[in-house]
Design an enzyme around this catalytic site. Sequence first.
Site, PDB file in Angstrom:
ATOM      1  N   HIS A   1       3.030  21.077  13.312  1.00  0.00           N
ATOM      2  CA  HIS A   1       2.359  20.358  12.227  1.00  0.00           C
ATOM      3  C   HIS A   1       1.753  21.278  11.178  1.00  0.00           C
ATOM      4  O   HIS A   1       1.197  20.812  10.187  1.00  0.00           O
ATOM      5  CB  HIS A   1       1.290  19.409  12.795  1.00  0.00           C
ATOM      6  CG  HIS A   1       1.858  18.101  13.239  1.00  0.00           C
ATOM      7  ND1 HIS A   1       1.744  16.951  12.502  1.00  0.00           N
ATOM      8  CD2 HIS A   1       2.583  17.781  14.322  1.00  0.00           C
ATOM      9  CE1 HIS A   1       2.371  15.965  13.133  1.00  0.00           C
ATOM     10  NE2 HIS A   1       2.886  16.446  14.238  1.00  0.00           N
TER      11      HIS A   1
ATOM     12  N   ASP B   1       1.733  -7.319  -8.771  1.00  0.00           N
ATOM     13  CA  ASP B   1       1.005  -6.742  -9.886  1.00  0.00           C
ATOM     14  C   ASP B   1      -0.098  -7.694 -10.311  1.00  0.00           C
ATOM     15  O   ASP B   1       0.061  -8.487 -11.232  1.00  0.00           O
ATOM     16  CB  ASP B   1       1.996  -6.470 -11.022  1.00  0.00           C
ATOM     17  CG  ASP B   1       1.312  -5.913 -12.252  1.00  0.00           C
ATOM     18  OD1 ASP B   1       1.967  -5.871 -13.308  1.00  0.00           O
ATOM     19  OD2 ASP B   1       0.123  -5.534 -12.162  1.00  0.00           O
TER      20      ASP B   1
END
Lengths: 233, 667
Positions: free
Chosen positions: B241, B640
């Site tokens: 990682h 939206d």
Amino acid sequence: MKAATARQGGGRRDGCAWQPRPGRRPRPSAAAPRGPPGTVPPGAAVERGPLRHGSPWRRRGAAAMAEQEGNGEDGAVAEIEKKIIEAFEVFDHECNKTVDVREIGSIVRSLGCFPTEAELHELLAKVEEEEEPTGYVHLEKFLPVMTKVLLDRSYRPIPEDVLLHAFEALDENKCGYLTKDELVKHMTEEGEPFTEEEMEEMLSNGLDPETNTVHYRDYISMMIVEEPEDLPQ
Amino acid sequence: MEHIVTDMGCNASIDDREESKSEKAIKAAVLIQKWYRSRRARLEISRRYSLSIFQSIEYADEQDQAQLASFFTFMLERYASPDAVADTSISPSVSHEVDSYLTEYENIEVPDSYCGPRLSFPLTLADANALLHAFKNGQLLHAHYVLKLLCETRRVLKEKPNINLVSVSYSKEITICGDLHGNLDDLFLIFYKNGLPSEKKPYVFNGDFVDRGQNSMEILIILFAFLLIYPNDVHLNRGNHEDYVINLRYGFSNEVLRKYKVHAKVILYLLQDVFSWLPLATIINKKVLILHGGISDTTDLNFLYLLERNKLKSLMRPPKPEREEQGKEGAPTARPSTCAANEHVAGKTRRLSSSGFTELSCPNSQSGPTLKEWKQVMDILWSDPRMQNGCLPNKRRGGGCYFGPDTTARLFERYNLKLLIRSHEFKREGYELTHGGKVITIFSASNYYEEGSNKGAYIRLNPDLIPHFVQYQVRECTDKQNYLERMKTIERSALQILREKIFAHRSTLTEAFEKYDCDNTGNISVSDWAAAMESVLCLELPWRTLLSHLAKTDPDGKVDYMSCFHNMEIAQSTEEVQPALVETLCKYRKELEVIFNIMDEDHSGLISFDEFRKTWRIFSSHLGIDAYDASIDKLAQSIDYNKDDYIDFSEFLEAFHVVHKRDKKPT
């Protein structure tokens, strides 16, 4: 941010050199999930060996094996066998079709059965037949015995009212609850006694800390609502 | 063992009653005990399969990242490089670029109003304590100091060899910690129980410091600070990682962007370089090898010691083989193939497509890592041990190997080693021994998947090299949940993510079910259902055990397969939108989050409609799926809310969160 709660002395178990259990035959029900052993000093004889590599669920083709061996006509038996194999494989850490004998209890119970310890011993005796107990159980031996258990519907679940009667039998004063001491006494001294861990867990779920009592009716209702995620069948 | 007292025959009447009362009590006790034990065993099983679910899905996810790596890197370099100009490709592995950012901190002023720690270099224990204190109170370290710290850390790390050779003398023990994954509370707990790092108390941190948890940055700062103060006693190994591509997806990049906003880009950019300078392994007293993942049958410690580790900025970008046509993405043979079923997903073959965007100018093959170098490092950072002999490609992860006890034995013989300590895998108890005690996995992030999921642990190694394990688990102060409730939470969490996966594969699953349903009854056998689930999802889960949570069965025991999908829907009702599109958006929700974060230059949480459409088109062509242009427009419009041609992407992503019908909040 969470406050780091370092309980005095640390977490649940401070790992120290794990002592191998003395050589008596262990109970078949592995009620307590076991942690891996700590140190493995070189040359030391460790009774059961370190807990083997826990792999995530792996179906080692055992289900496929059942597919071939399973009776084509009796699809129900084949299904049952597959279910048993799946449960078995959870505990088959080395993926070699054996499990630690201490896990048999968990496997049997995970399949929806409610055996007593005595019944588990009997079952195990059937599985091992006359063989020397090795501490491991092989799938080949386990499968037929367990299949019969499921087909015969042995060790059925306990209906709620029967469970309630049982608690009432312990409730001498018939007051609807058991005190912590009463419950602990019955559970750890009678019948097939609880381990400390089992007792602690039951109390953590059922005990009302303010009154130090277990109101068993409520307790049962809470525990019976087992799997809310289940889709209504 | 107690035997139940059976009928004792006749006695005086008072005795009768008493005996039968105690006999009753014993019977009752046995009944309650057997009931309780069964309940408990089933809770245990549920816990096990919940953790299996978490782990399988996590690894399947990691596999996906390897596939999408080149796409994400392209996005990063186009949008998020500190001096990114669209259409210019800047390769981050060219070192002079980094140098110009090393002194960036000089340009950043620390305002007087800042009341966090003010570090003075060279760092001392006082600085470390100031940091610990500040982080306990939730403060942030100012970007100026972060950058200075990174600059100094890089300088110190550069001096270190690829493999730290450490001696533990008779007076000292050395402490080894595994994955922390941003869990700051675990680090505090370790320091509390074991003491702070110092000359007398050396530490090895075995990688995966970041991602998933909330405080990856703080952990890095603390570890780097102690490294600077005690450079000979604090040893850091790189984990899989510590890789900027992985960080995009697993939360670290987001954390930095959120906490540092305008300075985040430089910080992330420098971190790419700092991570690549982290040593690859540590060996103690020439006998104990400590590295993050594992080994393979080709692991060559001498080779690893000599390679230039900083050339490997991200392991998710394998180097191209030498003779390669421009514009063609060659898949290196070292990468294992993913589950076959994934390839067959109808119309959604995963192939790395270079259409739609220009491939990055690949690093010069002279200055880039070779394939051998890449594979050697990949193996030690990504491999997992397994019980069976042999060494196979790790298809669960998509990188590294599964190595068996024979591989371990051979390595030990070759290099005269005694013990291999690695991390990389979640362990419920925080640690586990395997390969006859020769290989130890140490995992230090408690409650990794969910509150109560697991303990963390660390190792204290004495000069005789005997490991001593210490376990712990962080608990919320206000934790009122008992064992039962915690198990339920874990189960619920696991089933939730499993359902999301199922929902996201709805069309493929339906196809697979229908293949078994020759008579179109809507029902198939349990076997067929389980086979279909596994063939599509490839998660190796106990499907029969999970059946009751996922689908309805009829009285004959057959599965009504469409009931898998009945109780699930997405949070936002989008009836007019193509179901296939919705499914795709659900599937790639996390990836979309990454893309949005990269594109959101001003950290406003909004991106323009146009940008979104363009990006979606590129992304879908990369995946080889249809772009659904018109549908995307309709969908975005419906979300939206402000009607201003900007998408609030966290709202957008929330909308594609799969919920259980019962949990759905009324809109």
